[in-house]
Write a protein that holds these residues in place. Structure first.
Motif, PDB file in Angstrom:
ATOM      1  N   THR A 112       4.188  48.870  -2.624  1.00 51.56           N
ATOM      2  CA  THR A 112       3.948  47.455  -2.351  1.00 51.56           C
ATOM      3  C   THR A 112       3.088  46.853  -3.462  1.00 51.56           C
ATOM      4  OG1 THR A 112       1.924  47.943  -1.156  1.00 51.56           O
ATOM      5  CG2 THR A 112       3.967  47.948   0.138  1.00 51.56           C
ATOM      6  N   ALA A 113       2.834  45.561  -3.353  1.00 52.70           N
ATOM      7  CA  ALA A 113       1.945  44.900  -4.317  1.00 52.70           C
ATOM      8  C   ALA A 113       0.552  45.521  -4.254  1.00 52.70           C
ATOM      9  CB  ALA A 113       1.870  43.405  -4.035  1.00 52.70           C
ATOM     10  N   TYR A 114       0.119  45.893  -3.056  1.00 51.25           N
ATOM     11  CA  TYR A 114      -1.191  46.525  -2.897  1.00 51.25           C
ATOM     12  C   TYR A 114      -1.230  47.869  -3.621  1.00 51.25           C
ATOM     13  CZ  TYR A 114      -5.505  48.016  -0.560  1.00 51.25           C
ATOM     14  OH  TYR A 114      -6.789  48.438  -0.282  1.00 51.25           O
ATOM     15  N   TRP A 115      -0.107  48.603  -3.583  1.00 52.75           N
ATOM     16  CA  TRP A 115      -0.028  49.869  -4.321  1.00 52.75           C
ATOM     17  C   TRP A 115      -0.247  49.614  -5.814  1.00 52.75           C
ATOM     18  CZ3 TRP A 115       2.544  51.915  -8.411  1.00 52.75           C
ATOM     19  CH2 TRP A 115       2.462  53.301  -8.593  1.00 52.75           C
ATOM     20  N   TYR A 116       0.421  48.599  -6.361  1.00 53.83           N
ATOM     21  CA  TYR A 116       0.277  48.298  -7.786  1.00 53.83           C
ATOM     22  C   TYR A 116      -1.148  47.851  -8.102  1.00 53.83           C
ATOM     23  CZ  TYR A 116       5.246  48.911  -8.552  1.00 53.83           C
ATOM     24  OH  TYR A 116       6.498  49.461  -8.657  1.00 53.83           O
ATOM     25  N   PHE A 117      -1.762  47.095  -7.190  1.00 53.84           N
ATOM     26  CA  PHE A 117      -3.137  46.652  -7.380  1.00 53.84           C
ATOM     27  C   PHE A 117      -4.087  47.856  -7.446  1.00 53.84           C
ATOM     28  CE2 PHE A 117      -7.178  45.696  -5.194  1.00 53.84           C
ATOM     29  CZ  PHE A 117      -7.749  44.848  -6.129  1.00 53.84           C
ATOM     30  N   LEU A 118      -4.027  48.741  -6.437  1.00 51.14           N
ATOM     31  CA  LEU A 118      -4.899  49.916  -6.415  1.00 51.14           C
ATOM     32  C   LEU A 118      -4.638  50.817  -7.618  1.00 51.14           C
ATOM     33  CD1 LEU A 118      -4.854  50.914  -2.634  1.00 51.14           C
ATOM     34  CD2 LEU A 118      -6.699  49.791  -3.893  1.00 51.14           C
ATOM     35  N   SER A 119      -3.380  50.970  -7.992  1.00 61.65           N
ATOM     36  CA  SER A 119      -3.039  51.794  -9.153  1.00 61.65           C
ATOM     37  C   SER A 119      -3.619  51.200 -10.433  1.00 61.65           C
ATOM     38  CB  SER A 119      -1.525  51.943  -9.289  1.00 61.65           C
ATOM     39  OG  SER A 119      -1.006  52.653  -8.191  1.00 61.65           O
ATOM     40  N   ALA A 120      -3.609  49.877 -10.528  1.00 60.42           N
ATOM     41  CA  ALA A 120      -4.177  49.218 -11.702  1.00 60.42           C
ATOM     42  C   ALA A 120      -5.674  49.487 -11.796  1.00 60.42           C
ATOM     43  CB  ALA A 120      -3.902  47.717 -11.652  1.00 60.42           C
ATOM     44  N   VAL A 121      -6.372  49.339 -10.680  1.00 63.74           N
ATOM     45  CA  VAL A 121      -7.814  49.558 -10.678  1.00 63.74           C
ATOM     46  C   VAL A 121      -8.136  51.015 -11.013  1.00 63.74           C
ATOM     47  CG1 VAL A 121      -9.904  49.517  -9.258  1.00 63.74           C
ATOM     48  CG2 VAL A 121      -8.231  47.670  -9.062  1.00 63.74           C
ATOM     49  N   ALA A 122      -7.402  51.956 -10.396  1.00 63.45           N
ATOM     50  CA  ALA A 122      -7.654  53.380 -10.645  1.00 63.45           C
ATOM     51  C   ALA A 122      -7.335  53.749 -12.093  1.00 63.45           C
ATOM     52  CB  ALA A 122      -6.836  54.233  -9.675  1.00 63.45           C
ATOM     53  N   ASP A 134      -0.314  46.416 -17.007  1.00 63.24           N
ATOM     54  CA  ASP A 134       1.082  46.319 -16.563  1.00 63.24           C
ATOM     55  C   ASP A 134       1.181  46.375 -15.039  1.00 63.24           C
ATOM     56  OD1 ASP A 134       2.024  46.095 -19.144  1.00 63.24           O
ATOM     57  OD2 ASP A 134       2.569  48.220 -19.332  1.00 63.24           O
ATOM     58  N   LEU A 135       0.435  47.301 -14.432  1.00 60.35           N
ATOM     59  CA  LEU A 135       0.464  47.436 -12.973  1.00 60.35           C
ATOM     60  C   LEU A 135      -0.115  46.203 -12.289  1.00 60.35           C
ATOM     61  CD1 LEU A 135      -0.691  51.157 -12.841  1.00 60.35           C
ATOM     62  CD2 LEU A 135       1.563  50.315 -12.139  1.00 60.35           C
ATOM     63  N   ALA A 136      -1.199  45.666 -12.856  1.00 57.04           N
ATOM     64  CA  ALA A 136      -1.809  44.462 -12.286  1.00 57.04           C
ATOM     65  C   ALA A 136      -0.848  43.284 -12.357  1.00 57.04           C
ATOM     66  CB  ALA A 136      -3.110  44.145 -13.011  1.00 57.04           C
ATOM     67  N   ARG A 137      -0.135  43.161 -13.475  1.00 56.33           N
ATOM     68  CA  ARG A 137       0.841  42.070 -13.615  1.00 56.33           C
ATOM     69  C   ARG A 137       1.968  42.218 -12.596  1.00 56.33           C
ATOM     70  NH1 ARG A 137       0.876  42.151 -20.205  1.00 56.33           N
ATOM     71  NH2 ARG A 137      -0.803  40.642 -20.502  1.00 56.33           N
ATOM     72  N   GLY A 141       2.858  39.554  -9.805  1.00 58.16           N
ATOM     73  CA  GLY A 141       4.217  39.016  -9.752  1.00 58.16           C
ATOM     74  C   GLY A 141       4.843  39.153  -8.375  1.00 58.16           C
ATOM     75  N   MET A 142       4.503  40.227  -7.673  1.00 54.48           N
ATOM     76  CA  MET A 142       5.043  40.443  -6.334  1.00 54.48           C
ATOM     77  C   MET A 142       4.404  39.507  -5.310  1.00 54.48           C
ATOM     78  SD  MET A 142       5.290  44.611  -6.344  1.00 54.48           S
ATOM     79  CE  MET A 142       6.131  44.855  -4.773  1.00 54.48           C
ATOM     80  N   GLU A 143       3.128  39.189  -5.510  1.00 52.48           N
ATOM     81  CA  GLU A 143       2.412  38.281  -4.611  1.00 52.48           C
ATOM     82  C   GLU A 143       1.662  37.247  -5.453  1.00 52.48           C
ATOM     83  OE1 GLU A 143      -0.035  40.109  -1.634  1.00 52.48           O
ATOM     84  OE2 GLU A 143       1.520  41.563  -1.105  1.00 52.48           O
ATOM     85  N   PRO A 144       2.377  36.250  -5.982  1.00 52.26           N
ATOM     86  CA  PRO A 144       1.760  35.284  -6.897  1.00 52.26           C
ATOM     87  C   PRO A 144       0.642  34.452  -6.286  1.00 52.26           C
ATOM     88  CG  PRO A 144       4.086  34.755  -6.501  1.00 52.26           C
ATOM     89  CD  PRO A 144       3.795  36.024  -5.792  1.00 52.26           C
ATOM     90  N   THR A 148      -6.836  37.628  -5.714  1.00 47.51           N
ATOM     91  CA  THR A 148      -7.466  38.878  -6.163  1.00 47.51           C
ATOM     92  C   THR A 148      -6.623  39.533  -7.245  1.00 47.51           C
ATOM     93  OG1 THR A 148      -8.456  39.200  -3.982  1.00 47.51           O
ATOM     94  CG2 THR A 148      -8.326  41.130  -5.413  1.00 47.51           C
ATOM     95  N   TYR A 149      -5.316  39.560  -7.041  1.00 47.14           N
ATOM     96  CA  TYR A 149      -4.419  40.166  -8.027  1.00 47.14           C
ATOM     97  C   TYR A 149      -4.434  39.353  -9.322  1.00 47.14           C
ATOM     98  CZ  TYR A 149      -2.508  42.642  -3.922  1.00 47.14           C
ATOM     99  OH  TYR A 149      -2.343  43.407  -2.796  1.00 47.14           O
ATOM    100  N   GLN A 150      -4.449  38.024  -9.177  1.00 48.98           N
ATOM    101  CA  GLN A 150      -4.473  37.159 -10.363  1.00 48.98           C
ATOM    102  C   GLN A 150      -5.761  37.371 -11.162  1.00 48.98           C
ATOM    103  OE1 GLN A 150      -1.831  35.508 -11.248  1.00 48.98           O
ATOM    104  NE2 GLN A 150      -0.705  35.841  -9.350  1.00 48.98           N
ATOM    105  N   ARG A 151      -6.905  37.485 -10.460  1.00 43.66           N
ATOM    106  CA  ARG A 151      -8.185  37.709 -11.137  1.00 43.66           C
ATOM    107  C   ARG A 151      -8.215  39.049 -11.854  1.00 43.66           C
ATOM    108  NH1 ARG A 151     -11.842  36.802  -6.501  1.00 43.66           N
ATOM    109  NH2 ARG A 151     -10.345  35.420  -5.638  1.00 43.66           N
ATOM    110  N   LEU A 152      -7.605  40.059 -11.257  1.00 45.99           N
ATOM    111  CA  LEU A 152      -7.562  41.366 -11.905  1.00 45.99           C
ATOM    112  C   LEU A 152      -6.785  41.269 -13.219  1.00 45.99           C
ATOM    113  CD1 LEU A 152      -8.141  44.395 -11.994  1.00 45.99           C
ATOM    114  CD2 LEU A 152      -6.055  44.743 -10.633  1.00 45.99           C
ATOM    115  N   VAL A 153      -5.652  40.583 -13.198  1.00 42.91           N
ATOM    116  CA  VAL A 153      -4.872  40.400 -14.423  1.00 42.91           C
ATOM    117  C   VAL A 153      -5.721  39.696 -15.483  1.00 42.91           C
ATOM    118  CG1 VAL A 153      -2.880  39.212 -15.448  1.00 42.91           C
ATOM    119  CG2 VAL A 153      -2.621  40.424 -13.273  1.00 42.91           C
TER     120      VAL A 153
END
Length: 197
Positions: A112-122, A134-137, A141-144, A148-153
């Motif tokens: 899920t988008a949350y998986w990509y978010f956690l993977s980006a942080v890790a 790449d993972l954060a983007r 992209g999955m949850e525009p 939180t995801y936008q700030r991480l990018v």
């Protein structure tokens, strides 16, 4: 980290209460406040940190089924199982155990988008900054609409967590205000200041 059970001086068969008791005793023994006049206080402080990490690792493994040690097993089962894997990964990240978080996340097939978010942080935590971006983007992209995801990018695009935490050591502005939001523009302006036409 070496065997957390050895660090706490307990057997693998110890009950949760025995784990907690060993943790409390060792924490008191190595706590910085208890070692103020100790000539080896640096070693005591390091041991204090190891004791805390050992306790966290044991309790997380017991609570989440030892996810830090899983190999190539893949989990596709119930949403409860996935939720517990996400919780385990999040806990590992919160405790600074980024590789363990990645081990857990790699066992989740339905991403899920949350998986990509956690993977980006890790991944950012272990120094894989390009992959993290790449993972954060992908998460963004999955949850525009997820801020939180936008700030991480944005954070990763502007040099990542490391630069933000280190910039004051290099004479940077601690207020977090940049000359320009775009690092390329900042470099061009600095270059113009140093080398006028």
């Amino acid at each position: 980290m070496s065997d957390p059970y050895k660090i706490l001086g307990i057997s693998r068969n110890a009950t949760d209460e025995e784990v907690k008791k060993a943790y409390r005793e060792m924490s008191r023994k190595y706590h910085p406040d208890a070692n103020v006049n100790n000539p080896n206080r640096d070693k005591a402080e390091e041991m204090f940190k190891l004791v805390g990490m050992a306790y966290d690792q044991i309790m997380n493994e017991r609570k989440y089924g030892g996810f830090g040690n899983y190999d190539s097993r893949t989990y596709t089962g119930s949403s409860d199982n996935r939720d517990s894997l996400y919780t385990a990964a999040s806990n590992y990240i919160n405790n600074g155990h980024y590789q363990e978080a990645l081990n857990v996340l790699n066992n989740i097939e339905n991403r899920t988008a949350y998986w990509y978010f956690l993977s980006a942080v890790a991944n950012n935590g272990v120094g894989n900054n390009i992959l993290a971006l790449d993972l954060a983007r992908t998460a963004a992209g999955m949850e525009p609409d997820n801020l939180t995801y936008q700030r991480l990018v944005q954070t990763l695009e502007n040099g990542g967590f490391w630069y933000t935490s280190q910039r004051s050591a290099f004479g940077g502005d601690e207020s977090g205000i940049y000359c320009c939001s775009d690092p390329c523009t900042t470099l061009c302006l600095l270059n113009l200041c140093c080398h006028p036409c």
